[in-house]
Design an enzyme around this catalytic site. Structure first.
Site, PDB file in Angstrom:
ATOM      1  N   ARG A   1     -13.642  -7.458  -2.231  1.00 22.90           N
ATOM      2  CA  ARG A   1     -13.181  -7.691  -1.291  1.00 22.90           C
ATOM      3  C   ARG A   1     -12.329  -5.838  -1.076  1.00 22.90           C
ATOM      4  NH1 ARG A   1      -8.211  -5.677   0.788  1.00 22.90           N
ATOM      5  NH2 ARG A   1      -7.845  -6.106   2.752  1.00 22.90           N
TER       6      ARG A   1
ATOM      7  N   GLY B   1     -10.386  -3.747   1.870  1.00 28.76           N
ATOM      8  CA  GLY B   1      -9.413  -3.241   3.382  1.00 28.76           C
ATOM      9  C   GLY B   1      -8.996  -1.834   3.866  1.00 28.76           C
TER      10      GLY B   1
ATOM     11  N   THR C   1       0.802  -1.371   0.028  1.00 23.90           N
ATOM     12  CA  THR C   1       0.040   0.105   0.148  1.00 23.90           C
ATOM     13  C   THR C   1       0.991   0.868  -0.260  1.00 23.90           C
ATOM     14  OG1 THR C   1      -1.723  -0.661   0.958  1.00 23.90           O
ATOM     15  CG2 THR C   1      -1.506   1.333   1.926  1.00 23.90           C
TER      16      THR C   1
ATOM     17  N   THR D   1      -0.547   0.863   6.189  1.00 24.33           N
ATOM     18  CA  THR D   1      -0.258  -0.549   6.087  1.00 24.33           C
ATOM     19  C   THR D   1      -0.239  -1.621   6.631  1.00 24.33           C
ATOM     20  OG1 THR D   1       1.295  -1.336   3.362  1.00 24.33           O
ATOM     21  CG2 THR D   1       2.411  -0.014   5.640  1.00 24.33           C
ATOM     22  N   GLY D   2      -0.746  -2.926   5.821  1.00 21.66           N
ATOM     23  CA  GLY D   2      -0.358  -3.832   6.592  1.00 21.66           C
ATOM     24  C   GLY D   2      -1.794  -5.006   6.413  1.00 21.66           C
TER      25      GLY D   2
HETATM   26  N1  ASP Z   1      -3.950  -2.729   4.107  1.00 25.26           N
HETATM   27  C1  ASP Z   1      -3.986  -2.918   2.816  1.00 25.26           C
HETATM   28  C2  ASP Z   1      -5.461  -4.128   2.306  1.00 25.26           C
HETATM   29  O1  ASP Z   1      -5.977  -4.483   3.014  1.00 25.26           O
HETATM   30  C3  ASP Z   1      -3.468  -3.847   1.800  1.00 25.26           C
HETATM   31  C4  ASP Z   1      -1.113  -3.361   2.243  1.00 25.26           C
HETATM   32  O2  ASP Z   1      -1.509  -2.755   3.061  1.00 25.26           O
HETATM   33  O3  ASP Z   1      -0.427  -4.385   1.590  1.00 25.26           O
HETATM   34  O4  ASP Z   1      -5.509  -3.187   1.482  1.00 25.26           O
END
Ligand code: ASP
Length: 324
Positions: free
Chosen positions: A219, A221, A191, A242-243
């Site tokens: 989906r 996030g 992200t 991010t995560g």
């Molecule tokens: N947080 C983002 C999501 O769940 C993905 C990411 O940060 O890698 O879509």
């Protein structure tokens, strides 16, 4: 005295590969992060707003194929790309976001238009694209988002390598072997995001993502959800995360940092560290965040092995880092 304007950015967090010591690949990431920080820094240096600086930084991160947002976004289980983005202005608490867009070249620009031109906060799918089209934003063929690296990751995620023609698989591997990514791309949460404080004392945040590899179509996030993946309030701070999105949503991670400052009098550093190192791990939330406050403090905590990140104060050289 007004604090010095500052911008921070991230490009995803995750596990570090053993083959990580490819100096050339590392240099590419550092160069990309520095260049984007400098672009944000120059907006702030000329008196531009934090909102403009974070929008531009995230637009550049979306255009850079090294990161999972815009060009370089991950694949859904259907082999498509569905992009999410959000932006928030700490001065007014106005926010805009889009999710599940498939043809808008820069989702962060669509989010920004929602903030500025709509009475609503979040648009999804076809409605988001109709809004972006009416705003005259640039559209691309969905193939624009396709990159070889992400395609290989998707095939790995689906365990489909065995069904591929031998020479196709071999050439894909050979290409994929190119410069190694310092953070394991299959374990990296990608992200991108930016937070900034401007010379007028205002903060802003922006976040953009392709989501997670092989996600089910539809989906969504945390990235486009105000309070989960993005939050900004001049009274407290600006945050981009991010995560593992589902956990950041359940913890309202971005807002939780702000709430700890507002209700408990926590410092930026304390609030962000508690959320990333204590709250999220309770539900196995992995990742990190970047945050700035109106005093010019910056923090970039993460609970994974690495996070692509950096910050730049006006008048100082950008600082970038990948590992812990
Ligand atoms: N947080 C983002 C999501 O769940 C993905 C990411 O940060 O890698 O879509």
């Amino acid at each position: 005295m007004t604090p010095t304007a500052v911008i921070a950015i991230h490009g995803g967090a995750g596990t570090i590969l053993r083959s990580a010591l490819n100096a050339e690949a590392e240099a590419q990431y550092h160069a990309a992060l520095s260049g984007i920080l400098e672009a944000g820094q120059s907006i702030l240096a000329s008196g531009g707003s934090a909102l403009d600086a974070v929008t531009e930084a995230v637009r550049l991160l979306e255009d850079c194929p090294l990161f999972n947002a815009g060009h370089g976004a991950v694949f859904t289980a259907a082999g498509t790309h569905e992009l999410d983005a959000s932006v928030m202005d700490g001065a007014t608490l106005e926010a805009g976001a889009v999710c599940c867009v498939t043809r808008v070249k820069n989702p962060v620009l669509a989010a920004r238009r929602v903030l500025e031109k709509s009475e609503h906060v979040l648009f999804t799918g076809a409605g988001a694209e109709a809004f972006a089209a009416a705003q005259g934003l640039e559209f691309v063929d969905p193939l624009y988002f396709h990159t070889e690296t992400r395609h290989r990751q998707w095939l790995n995620a689906r365990g489909m390598q065995g069904t591929m023609l031998d020479h196709d698989a071999a050439s894909m591997e050979a290409k994929a072997e190119g410069p190694n990514e310092p953070i394991d791309p299959d374990k990296k949460f990608g992200t991108v995001g930016a937070v900034a404080l401007d010379a007028h004392g205002h903060v802003a945040a922006a976040t953009s993502t392709g989501g997670i590899t092989n996600k089910q179509p539809g989906r969504v996030g945390d990235a486009p959800l105000i309070g989960a993946g993005c939050y900004a309030n001049d009274a407290t701070c600006a945050v981009s995360t991010t995560g593992t999105g589902e956990m950041f949503m359940r913890m309202l991670a971005a807002y939780d940092v702000s709430a700890r400052m507002e209700y408990r009098g926590a410092t930026l550093e304390q609030a962000a560290t508690e959320v990333v190192m204590e709250r999220l791990p309770r539900i196995e939330g992995r990742g990190g965040l970047i945050a700035v406050d109106a005093k010019g403090n910056v923090t970039l905590p993460f609970n994974t092995e690495g996070m692509y990140r950096g910050f730049a104060r006006v008048g100082e050289a950008p600082v970038t880092a990948i590992y812990g």
